[in-house]
Enzyme design. Structure first.
Site, PDB file in Angstrom:
ATOM      1  N   LYS A  45       0.965  -1.208   0.003  1.00  0.00           N
ATOM      2  CA  LYS A  45      -0.008   0.118  -0.028  1.00  0.00           C
ATOM      3  C   LYS A  45       0.872   1.243   0.106  1.00  0.00           C
ATOM      4  O   LYS A  45       1.457   1.584   0.968  1.00  0.00           O
ATOM      5  CB  LYS A  45      -0.941  -0.080   1.114  1.00  0.00           C
ATOM      6  CG  LYS A  45      -2.002   1.111   0.876  1.00  0.00           C
ATOM      7  CD  LYS A  45      -2.500   1.776   2.102  1.00  0.00           C
ATOM      8  CE  LYS A  45      -1.673   2.872   2.560  1.00  0.00           C
ATOM      9  NZ  LYS A  45      -1.465   4.099   1.743  1.00  0.00           N
TER      10      LYS A  45
ATOM     11  N   GLU B  44      10.065   1.029  10.272  1.00  0.00           N
ATOM     12  CA  GLU B  44      10.930   2.135  10.112  1.00  0.00           C
ATOM     13  C   GLU B  44      10.354   3.611  10.217  1.00  0.00           C
ATOM     14  O   GLU B  44       9.442   4.022   9.254  1.00  0.00           O
ATOM     15  CB  GLU B  44      11.495   1.966   8.427  1.00  0.00           C
ATOM     16  CG  GLU B  44      12.180   0.684   8.387  1.00  0.00           C
ATOM     17  CD  GLU B  44      13.687   0.617   8.954  1.00  0.00           C
ATOM     18  OE1 GLU B  44      14.187   1.765   9.352  1.00  0.00           O
ATOM     19  OE2 GLU B  44      14.370  -0.255   8.817  1.00  0.00           O
TER      20      GLU B  44
ATOM     21  N   CYS C 217      13.774  10.518   6.619  1.00  0.00           N
ATOM     22  CA  CYS C 217      13.742  10.575   8.050  1.00  0.00           C
ATOM     23  C   CYS C 217      15.373  10.773   8.662  1.00  0.00           C
ATOM     24  O   CYS C 217      15.225  10.727   9.825  1.00  0.00           O
ATOM     25  CB  CYS C 217      13.390   8.735   8.217  1.00  0.00           C
ATOM     26  SG  CYS C 217      14.340   7.852   6.914  1.00  0.00           S
TER      27      CYS C 217
ATOM     28  N   GLU D  95      10.190  16.122  14.488  1.00  0.00           N
ATOM     29  CA  GLU D  95      10.814  15.908  13.351  1.00  0.00           C
ATOM     30  C   GLU D  95      10.420  17.177  12.366  1.00  0.00           C
ATOM     31  O   GLU D  95       9.185  17.159  12.310  1.00  0.00           O
ATOM     32  CB  GLU D  95      10.478  14.563  12.641  1.00  0.00           C
ATOM     33  CG  GLU D  95      11.178  14.167  11.533  1.00  0.00           C
ATOM     34  CD  GLU D  95      10.737  12.648  11.017  1.00  0.00           C
ATOM     35  OE1 GLU D  95       9.434  12.260  11.401  1.00  0.00           O
ATOM     36  OE2 GLU D  95      11.426  11.962  10.383  1.00  0.00           O
TER      37      GLU D  95
HETATM   38  P1  NAP Z   1       2.531   8.349   7.552  1.00  0.00           P
HETATM   39  O1  NAP Z   1       1.583   9.525   7.626  1.00  0.00           O
HETATM   40  O2  NAP Z   1       2.972   7.606   8.609  1.00  0.00           O
HETATM   41  O3  NAP Z   1       2.274   7.633   6.251  1.00  0.00           O
HETATM   42  C1  NAP Z   1       3.128   6.405   5.913  1.00  0.00           C
HETATM   43  C2  NAP Z   1       2.045   5.415   5.308  1.00  0.00           C
HETATM   44  O4  NAP Z   1       1.086   4.756   6.087  1.00  0.00           O
HETATM   45  C3  NAP Z   1       1.396   5.903   4.135  1.00  0.00           C
HETATM   46  O5  NAP Z   1       1.121   4.951   3.100  1.00  0.00           O
HETATM   47  C4  NAP Z   1      -0.176   6.172   4.808  1.00  0.00           C
HETATM   48  O6  NAP Z   1      -1.318   6.129   3.794  1.00  0.00           O
HETATM   49  C5  NAP Z   1      -0.151   5.150   5.836  1.00  0.00           C
HETATM   50  N1  NAP Z   1      -1.138   5.419   6.847  1.00  0.00           N
HETATM   51  C6  NAP Z   1      -1.452   6.727   7.334  1.00  0.00           C
HETATM   52  N2  NAP Z   1      -2.280   6.480   8.395  1.00  0.00           N
HETATM   53  C7  NAP Z   1      -2.424   5.123   8.814  1.00  0.00           C
HETATM   54  C8  NAP Z   1      -3.268   4.315   9.389  1.00  0.00           C
HETATM   55  N3  NAP Z   1      -3.885   4.831  10.294  1.00  0.00           N
HETATM   56  N4  NAP Z   1      -3.341   2.999   9.334  1.00  0.00           N
HETATM   57  C9  NAP Z   1      -2.514   2.542   8.254  1.00  0.00           C
HETATM   58  N5  NAP Z   1      -1.909   3.321   7.370  1.00  0.00           N
HETATM   59  C10 NAP Z   1      -1.888   4.523   7.480  1.00  0.00           C
HETATM   60  O7  NAP Z   1       4.099   9.040   7.340  1.00  0.00           O
HETATM   61  P2  NAP Z   1       4.400   9.892   5.897  1.00  0.00           P
HETATM   62  O8  NAP Z   1       4.060  11.299   6.329  1.00  0.00           O
HETATM   63  O9  NAP Z   1       3.955   9.479   4.664  1.00  0.00           O
HETATM   64  O10 NAP Z   1       6.014   9.673   5.934  1.00  0.00           O
HETATM   65  C11 NAP Z   1       6.739  10.552   6.629  1.00  0.00           C
HETATM   66  C12 NAP Z   1       7.565   9.525   7.824  1.00  0.00           C
HETATM   67  O11 NAP Z   1       7.926   8.444   7.446  1.00  0.00           O
HETATM   68  C13 NAP Z   1       8.317  10.495   8.587  1.00  0.00           C
HETATM   69  O12 NAP Z   1       8.290  10.445  10.035  1.00  0.00           O
HETATM   70  C14 NAP Z   1       9.642   9.840   7.949  1.00  0.00           C
HETATM   71  O13 NAP Z   1      10.622   9.938   9.268  1.00  0.00           O
HETATM   72  C15 NAP Z   1       9.167   8.373   8.289  1.00  0.00           C
HETATM   73  N6  NAP Z   1      10.157   7.514   7.293  1.00  0.00           N
HETATM   74  C16 NAP Z   1      11.066   6.642   7.999  1.00  0.00           C
HETATM   75  C17 NAP Z   1      11.933   5.927   7.271  1.00  0.00           C
HETATM   76  C18 NAP Z   1      12.832   5.007   7.956  1.00  0.00           C
HETATM   77  O14 NAP Z   1      13.331   4.162   7.172  1.00  0.00           O
HETATM   78  N7  NAP Z   1      12.904   5.138   9.407  1.00  0.00           N
HETATM   79  C19 NAP Z   1      12.109   6.027   5.986  1.00  0.00           C
HETATM   80  C20 NAP Z   1      11.216   7.137   5.434  1.00  0.00           C
HETATM   81  C21 NAP Z   1      10.229   8.102   6.002  1.00  0.00           C
HETATM   82  P3  NAP Z   1      -1.637   7.640   3.312  1.00  0.00           P
HETATM   83  O15 NAP Z   1      -0.481   8.151   2.526  1.00  0.00           O
HETATM   84  O16 NAP Z   1      -2.883   7.220   2.487  1.00  0.00           O
HETATM   85  O17 NAP Z   1      -2.033   8.630   4.415  1.00  0.00           O
END
Ligand code: NAP
Length: 486
Positions: A182, A258, A292, A389
């Site tokens: 997804k 992650e 991240c 962040e």
């Molecule tokens: P996010 O809001 O957590 O979304 C990530 C994924 O989860 C998206 O596909 C999102 O779908 C889905 N999602 C959102 N709410 C959900 C829920 N309640 N239940 C299940 N799935 C859900 O994160 P983001 O804003 O896209 O990404 C940025 C974050 O990712 C930052 O905190 C960054 O640090 C972290 N990150 C970490 C790494 C690592 O390797 N540690 C790498 C890259 C990014 P939708 O798009 O449809 O909301």
């Protein structure tokens, strides 16, 4: 307007389920928007939990044949996928820039960096060994088998729409697991293009599935709770990671997370300042700060603070904000309004509490979600930007006066993903390298990510590792087999 691609078949408007290009069951769609221009690139299916269950069923059906396939053959299919991704890196990069905003060179780099994981795990597929233990009794044999865990649910973010997928899918496939992906709502096109290339590589129907949705919670929740999904691999925010972890507990899934980071970047008084400035500029402003492992807290020893600031602001002045599809642009827009508002609120909190905007500090004149590359001086740990962040092109620069203080401040966070420090003192390299509570520590460099290293975090930055020889374990079960009466 869609980007011009050499291979127009890479731009998809349907999801990929059980080897077929499919609409949402209810027929709904949602647009994919170019954040630099506001134009729609196309639409993709807006799927629901019902669609997710179908994709999970397709993966489950594909599992027996895929796990039974000789490792060498699975390896060849992965290698073919790798070849196709690298062959189409230009197109995939253009698509990525169009939906995500990062400059084309960065986007192409992400595609190739992500492909390197496919190549790596194509090799690892052939090296999933077990053990033969010394038997505990006569006529007995004892073995340790490594077996694929089963159907994998992969939920990925928008900031790396291509490499976050290949990092999860290639070890899963190498281990013998089918996957349901997804992708993020903002960036589904890169995921679908990768699925098209997996199809062309000959990866069997149902082994790779991509379901798109505008409401992550519904489809992601299904992947987290469905008992047929035996492994959940998530990259995204810590808040959603915690929620998924609790949802997945009902069916006791294997889980990899992650999550977010709060990377410190320590510049000691003996550091090579030019090298530190170059690394800090790169690792703060790459992907407009939306990474991240981006520098979140720049901490500089008081003796070199002013000299560092002079060089750092000069480097920041060289950044060129604009549409990532245009030549010479180094810094694209933020992904969406929510991202922009978060950056604005953190900067406004810092300014309100006494920070000085040495550079930037406002929306960029280009409008939309563009933000000025920003450097803040006179910041302190009581400001919101210390603990959160930022995920934008904003560099708060803190002062410290001793090694002990620097390490204490660096570790003063629930996060533990990446950290950086610059020093020429060999003793300090060991002391600080061992003292930082982070999954990844980089000394005198900010370039450390590649497919051969274990990527992952301590504390609330996650569980598990991606890449390296450790990465495939996340998709394997360890079985003990004892045979007696021989
Ligand atoms: P996010 O809001 O957590 O979304 C990530 C994924 O989860 C998206 O596909 C999102 O779908 C889905 N999602 C959102 N709410 C959900 C829920 N309640 N239940 C299940 N799935 C859900 O994160 P983001 O804003 O896209 O990404 C940025 C974050 O990712 C930052 O905190 C960054 O640090 C972290 N990150 C970490 C790494 C690592 O390797 N540690 C790498 C890259 C990014 P939708 O798009 O449809 O909301």
């Amino acid at each position: 307007m869609s980007p011009s691609l050499n291979d127009s078949q890479l731009l998809k408007s349907q999801a990929y389920v059980g080897g077929e290009w499919a609409p949402a069951g209810a027929g709904a769609t949602f647009p994919v928007i170019n954040p630099a221009t506001g134009e729609a690139l196309g639409t993709v299916p807006d799927m629901t939990a019902v669609d997710a269950r179908q994709a999970i069923a397709a993966a489950e059906e594909a599992f027996p044949e895929w796990r039974a396939m000789p490792a060498r053959k699975r390896s060849k299919l992965l290698r073919k996928w790798y070849d196709l991704i690298t062959e189409h890196a230009d197109d995939l990069g253009r698509l990525l820039t169009a939906e995500q905003g990062k400059p084309h060179a960065e986007a192409r780099g992400e595609v190739l960096g992500g492909a390197a994981y496919v190549e790596w795990f194509a090799e690892e597929a052939k090296r999933i060994d077990g053990d033969l233990l010394p038997p505990q009794g006569p006529g007995q044999r004892e073995l340790v088998l490594k077996q694929p865990v089963g159907v994998v649910g992969a939920i990925t973010p928008w900031n790396f729409p291509s490499s976050m997928i290949t990092r999860k899918v290639s070890p899963a496939l190498a281990a013998g697991c089918p996957v349901v992906i997804k992708p993020a709502e903002d960036t589904p096109l890169s995921a679908l293009a990768l699925a098209e290339l997996a199809y062309r590589a000959g990866i069997p129907a149902g082994v790779v599935n991509v379901i798109t949705a505008s409401h992550g919670a519904e489809v992601g929740g299904e992947l987290a709770t469905n008992s047929k999904v035996r492994k959940l691999s998530f990259t995204g925010s810590t808040a959603v990671g915690k929620l998924l972890m609790s949802q997945a507990s009902d069916t006791v899934k294997k889980i990899s997370l992650e999550l977010g980071g709060n990377a410190p970047f320590l510049v000691f008084e003996d550091a090579d300042l030019d090298a530190a400035v170059q690394a800090a500029t790169m690792m703060k402003f790459i992907n407009s700060g939306q990474t991240c492992i981006c520098v979140n807290r720049l901490m500089v020893h008081e003796k070199v603070y002013d000299a560092f600031m002079d060089k750092f602001t000069a480097a920041v002045d060289q950044l060129n904000v604009g549409n990532g599809a245009e030549k010479g642009v180094t810094t694209g827009p933020l992904i969406n309004d929510k991202g922009l508002q978060k950056v604005e609120s953190l900067v406004s909190d810092a300014l309100h509490h006494g920070a000085t905007p040495v550079r930037g500090g406002q929306r960029h004149e280009l409008g939309r979600t563009f933000y000025q590359p920003t450097v803040l001086a006179d910041v302190n740990p009581d400001m919101a930007c210390f603990g959160n962040e930022i995920f934008g092109p904003v560099a708060p620069v803190y002062r410290f006066s001793s090694e002990e203080e620097a390490v204490r401040l660096a570790n003063d966070t629930p996060y533990g993903l990446a950290s950086y420090f610059f020093t020429r003192d060999a003793g300090r390299m060991w002391r600080v390298g061992e003292a930082l509570e982070y999954g990844m520590v980089a000394c005198n460099t900010a370039r450390f990510v590649h497919e051969g290293m274990p990527f992952g975090g301590f504390k609330e930055s996650g569980i598990g590792r991606e890449g390296s020889k450790y990465g495939i374990e996340e998709y394997l079960e360890t079985k003990f087999l004892c045979m007696g009466g021989l």
